[in-house]
Scaffold this motif. Sequence first.
Motif, PDB file in Angstrom:
ATOM      1  N   GLN A  40       0.845  -1.198   0.000  1.00 16.59           N
ATOM      2  CA  GLN A  40       0.000   0.000   0.000  1.00 16.59           C
ATOM      3  C   GLN A  40       0.880   1.247   0.000  1.00 16.59           C
ATOM      4  N   LYS A  41       0.472   2.250  -0.769  1.00 17.83           N
ATOM      5  CA  LYS A  41       1.180   3.530  -0.789  1.00 17.83           C
ATOM      6  C   LYS A  41       0.487   4.474   0.176  1.00 17.83           C
ATOM      7  N   ILE A  42       1.297   5.117   1.027  1.00 13.90           N
ATOM      8  CA  ILE A  42       0.755   6.084   1.974  1.00 13.90           C
ATOM      9  C   ILE A  42       1.569   7.381   1.873  1.00 13.90           C
ATOM     10  N   VAL A  43       0.903   8.494   2.125  1.00 14.70           N
ATOM     11  CA  VAL A  43       1.562   9.810   2.086  1.00 14.70           C
ATOM     12  C   VAL A  43       1.715  10.290   3.520  1.00 14.70           C
ATOM     13  N   LEU A  44       2.941  10.617   3.892  1.00 16.71           N
ATOM     14  CA  LEU A  44       3.244  11.075   5.247  1.00 16.71           C
ATOM     15  C   LEU A  44       3.758  12.506   5.215  1.00 16.71           C
ATOM     16  N   THR A  45       3.411  13.257   6.239  1.00 13.79           N
ATOM     17  CA  THR A  45       3.905  14.620   6.392  1.00 13.79           C
ATOM     18  C   THR A  45       5.045  14.602   7.403  1.00 13.79           C
TER      19      THR A  45
END
Length: 97
Positions: A40-45
């Motif tokens: 799964q691709k996740i976007v993190l700040t």
Amino acid sequence: MVYKNHEGYLDPTSGQALQNTHWEELQQLREKEHGLKRGQKIVLTEMYREEHKPARKIQRTYIVLELYKYCVLLKDDKGYRTAPSYIQLQMMMKGVV
């Protein structure tokens, strides 16, 4: 742990297969528990700091590689790997950190 067959002889192939099956079951349980899936691709700040400049928030995309008991292994597009705890990961996904 050494696996032996029903006759008492060492059987490393079967032992390795059983160990891999157990690992796969653990991964599936952790995926359900934490709501993540391998691949799964996740976007993190994240906070990005340069010398003599104010900190700023940037967003990076990571791929989930493995789920462990206390942390999750992530990899970005450049090959950089990181393993935040599940609590840190949730905060990074929300943009708190």
